[in-house]
Design a protein around this motif. Structure first.
Motif, mmCIF file in Angstrom:
data_model
loop_
_atom_site.group_PDB
_atom_site.id
_atom_site.type_symbol
_atom_site.label_atom_id
_atom_site.label_comp_id
_atom_site.label_asym_id
_atom_site.label_seq_id
_atom_site.Cartn_x
_atom_site.Cartn_y
_atom_site.Cartn_z
ATOM 1 N N ALA A 37 0.851 -1.186 0.000
ATOM 2 C CA ALA A 37 0.000 0.000 0.000
ATOM 3 C C ALA A 37 0.887 1.235 0.000
ATOM 4 C CB ALA A 37 -0.918 0.026 1.220
ATOM 5 N N SER A 58 -1.531 4.189 3.740
ATOM 6 C CA SER A 58 -2.549 3.395 4.422
ATOM 7 C C SER A 58 -2.660 3.846 5.862
ATOM 8 C CB SER A 58 -2.177 1.908 4.363
ATOM 9 O OG SER A 58 -3.095 1.123 5.092
ATOM 10 N N GLN A 62 -2.850 -1.420 -2.812
ATOM 11 C CA GLN A 62 -3.719 -0.281 -2.548
ATOM 12 C C GLN A 62 -2.926 1.008 -2.730
ATOM 13 O OE1 GLN A 62 -4.250 -1.534 1.426
ATOM 14 N NE2 GLN A 62 -6.243 -2.482 1.102
ATOM 15 N N TYR A 82 -5.568 4.420 1.098
ATOM 16 C CA TYR A 82 -6.480 3.518 1.815
ATOM 17 C C TYR A 82 -6.734 4.038 3.228
ATOM 18 C CZ TYR A 82 -8.081 -0.795 4.156
ATOM 19 O OH TYR A 82 -8.789 -1.728 4.881
ATOM 20 N N TYR A 115 -6.734 -1.821 -5.540
ATOM 21 C CA TYR A 115 -7.590 -0.666 -5.281
ATOM 22 C C TYR A 115 -6.777 0.611 -5.486
ATOM 23 C CZ TYR A 115 -10.932 -3.790 -2.930
ATOM 24 O OH TYR A 115 -11.831 -4.783 -2.636
ATOM 25 N N GLU A 167 -9.509 3.933 -1.677
ATOM 26 C CA GLU A 167 -10.594 3.206 -1.019
ATOM 27 C C GLU A 167 -10.838 3.717 0.395
ATOM 28 O OE1 GLU A 167 -12.021 -1.380 -0.032
ATOM 29 O OE2 GLU A 167 -9.887 -0.929 -0.220
#
Length: 232
Positions: free
Chosen positions: A18, A21, A46, A49, A77, A80
């Motif tokens: 990620a 995050s 991600q 996130y 993603y 998100e």
């Protein structure tokens, strides 16, 4: 914090990755007078996130932010917001490019009660989402389970899937915003704007200024579809 721009490259060969995050009460703040670019590769991946209502997560890039997200063995993603009480304002974004080699791919997503929102001023120039394996999904903008994507202004939204492809997909959730062109291409079902949900929980309220195109190689293609008590 930086004046000339920020570039962050994250790669996990055998694990998940990620870029930014925030889980469990921490604080992440990125601010730059230039652009902020994030390049992420992992089994699942991600870009931006956020999970939970206590987290403080901001990306403030005066020149706009860019997300390139690639997953090798799971879902990918771009941006998100997850969970009831979670609100994520993604700010000024230029590009979101998401690709899943062997999983589903999601561009802008609000899931499990989360709320994802634009700033109501700046449109994302480009959202491109690709799922390369059959039996998976590619969706440009997605909201489920009483989640919401609001003020999601996108100039160009392009979805390509070896499985099923949706440009905008609200499944017991809601999506609203201004859109230019929306293109959904898939081997299986391809739907430009799709809502599905009982009790009127699924809706898409869009202002469109460009073309809407849905193309399927082997199954059904629909420009706009509202099913099971939902609305567009």
């Amino acid at each position: 914090t930086g004046a000339g721009g920020v570039e962050l490259i994250v790669s996990a060969v055998s694990g998940d990755a990620a870029a930014v995050s925030n889980i469990g009460g921490g604080t992440v703040s990125i601010k730059t007078a230039g652009q902020a670019s994030f390049d992420v590769t992992g089994r699942t991946a991600q870009g931006l996130y956020k999970y939970g209502d206590r987290q403080n997560l901001t990306v403030d890039a005066k020149g706009g932010s860019n997300y390139k997200v690639t997953s090798t063995a799971g879902d990918a993603y771009g941006i998100e917001a997850v969970g009831s009480g979670t609100t994520l304002n993604y700010g000024k974004v230029n590009n979101v490019v998401v690709e899943a080699t062997n999983g589903s791919a999601w561009g802008l997503a609000a899931t499990n009660g989360g709320v994802l929102s634009g700033d109501g001023v700046n449109a994302i120039k480009n959202v491109t989402v690709t799922a390369n394996s059959a039996n998976n999904i590619a969706s440009g903008v997605y909201a489920d389970s009483n989640s919401a994507v609001s003020d999601a202004a996108v100039e160009k939204l392009t979805v390509s899937s070896a499985g099923t492809g949706y440009g905008v997909f609200a499944f017991n959730g809601s999506v609203s915003g201004d859109f230019g062109s929306v293109t959904a291409e898939a081997s299986n079902d391809a739907i430009g704007v799709f809502t599905n949900g009982s009790g009127g929980n699924a809706s898409a309220k869009l202002v469109m200024s460009g073309d809407l195109k849905a193309t399927s190689q082997n199954s059904n293609a629909k420009g706009i579809s509202a099913e099971t008590g939902s609305s567009v």
